[in-house]
Write a protein that holds these residues in place. Structure first.
Motif, mmCIF file in Angstrom:
data_model
loop_
_atom_site.group_PDB
_atom_site.id
_atom_site.type_symbol
_atom_site.label_atom_id
_atom_site.label_comp_id
_atom_site.label_asym_id
_atom_site.label_seq_id
_atom_site.Cartn_x
_atom_site.Cartn_y
_atom_site.Cartn_z
ATOM 1 N N HIS A 16 0.790 -1.231 0.000
ATOM 2 C CA HIS A 16 0.000 0.000 0.000
ATOM 3 C C HIS A 16 0.823 1.284 0.000
ATOM 4 N N ASP A 17 2.119 1.199 0.156
ATOM 5 C CA ASP A 17 3.017 2.346 0.099
ATOM 6 C C ASP A 17 2.684 3.442 1.117
ATOM 7 N N PHE A 18 2.300 3.061 2.316
ATOM 8 C CA PHE A 18 2.201 4.020 3.412
ATOM 9 C C PHE A 18 2.385 3.277 4.723
ATOM 10 N N ASP A 19 2.624 4.029 5.770
ATOM 11 C CA ASP A 19 2.923 3.468 7.084
ATOM 12 C C ASP A 19 1.637 3.011 7.761
ATOM 13 N N ALA A 20 1.478 1.727 7.921
ATOM 14 C CA ALA A 20 0.257 1.184 8.523
ATOM 15 C C ALA A 20 0.170 1.477 10.018
ATOM 16 N N VAL A 21 1.283 1.787 10.648
ATOM 17 C CA VAL A 21 1.236 2.106 12.077
ATOM 18 C C VAL A 21 0.464 3.395 12.306
ATOM 19 N N ILE A 22 0.722 4.394 11.458
ATOM 20 C CA ILE A 22 0.033 5.674 11.624
ATOM 21 C C ILE A 22 -1.072 5.870 10.602
ATOM 22 N N ASN A 23 -1.230 4.914 9.679
ATOM 23 C CA ASN A 23 -2.258 4.974 8.630
ATOM 24 C C ASN A 23 -2.099 6.230 7.782
ATOM 25 N N ALA A 24 -0.835 6.550 7.433
ATOM 26 C CA ALA A 24 -0.522 7.741 6.630
ATOM 27 C C ALA A 24 0.885 7.592 6.059
ATOM 28 N N ALA A 29 3.536 17.538 13.172
ATOM 29 C CA ALA A 29 3.647 17.933 14.583
ATOM 30 C C ALA A 29 2.290 17.907 15.269
ATOM 31 N N HIS A 30 1.242 18.391 14.595
ATOM 32 C CA HIS A 30 -0.083 18.398 15.231
ATOM 33 C C HIS A 30 -0.550 16.960 15.508
ATOM 34 N N GLY A 31 -0.216 16.049 14.620
ATOM 35 C CA GLY A 31 -0.581 14.655 14.835
ATOM 36 C C GLY A 31 -0.002 14.112 16.122
ATOM 37 N N TYR A 49 -5.467 10.436 16.228
ATOM 38 C CA TYR A 49 -4.717 11.674 16.063
ATOM 39 C C TYR A 49 -5.360 12.471 14.942
ATOM 40 N N LYS A 50 -5.052 13.767 14.890
ATOM 41 C CA LYS A 50 -5.587 14.641 13.842
ATOM 42 C C LYS A 50 -4.433 15.270 13.073
ATOM 43 N N GLU A 53 -6.012 20.957 13.161
ATOM 44 C CA GLU A 53 -7.125 21.222 14.072
ATOM 45 C C GLU A 53 -8.488 21.007 13.443
ATOM 46 N N THR A 54 -8.603 21.152 12.129
ATOM 47 C CA THR A 54 -9.910 21.043 11.477
ATOM 48 C C THR A 54 -10.181 19.665 10.877
ATOM 49 N N SER A 55 -9.197 18.796 10.863
ATOM 50 C CA SER A 55 -9.374 17.487 10.222
ATOM 51 C C SER A 55 -10.122 16.510 11.122
ATOM 52 N N GLU A 56 -10.715 15.527 10.483
ATOM 53 C CA GLU A 56 -11.336 14.434 11.225
ATOM 54 C C GLU A 56 -10.219 13.570 11.822
ATOM 55 N N PRO A 57 -10.440 12.971 12.978
ATOM 56 C CA PRO A 57 -9.380 12.152 13.565
ATOM 57 C C PRO A 57 -9.143 10.865 12.771
ATOM 58 N N THR A 58 -7.887 10.482 12.680
ATOM 59 C CA THR A 58 -7.518 9.164 12.165
ATOM 60 C C THR A 58 -7.613 8.209 13.341
#
Length: 81
Positions: A16-24, A29-31, A49-50, A53-58
């Motif tokens: 999937h070419d992304f980090d599954a631990v953080i799902n991104a 820094a805000h995360g 985590y977000k 400030e305006t994003s939906e949480p992961t």
């Protein structure tokens, strides 16, 4: 992490070419500042985590097992928002 969880994680990241631990793909820094870990049941935790400030949480479900007296991650499950 358990050896089995590490193997699943590497396989998933290759597919999937992304980090599954953080799902991104990246960490911000805000995360890190917004990171929350909530126990759900024995050896199961919701991690949120977000991006900003305006994003939906992961949301990520982390399961753990006792391995020789240490709590080790046994599975990481990204959750749909």
């Amino acid at each position: 992490m358990t050896p089995e969880a590490i193997a699943r994680l590497h396989e998933y990241m290759e597919q999937h070419d992304f980090d599954a631990v953080i799902n991104a793909q990246d960490v911000c820094a805000h995360g890190m500042e917004s990171l929350k870990v909530t126990p759900v049941e024995e050896n199961c935790y919701f991690v949120t985590y977000k991006w900003d400030e305006t994003s939906e949480p992961t949301m990520i479900c982390v399961k753990a097992v006792d391995a020789d007296g240490l709590l080790r991650i046994s599975d990481i499950i990204p959750l749909e928002n």
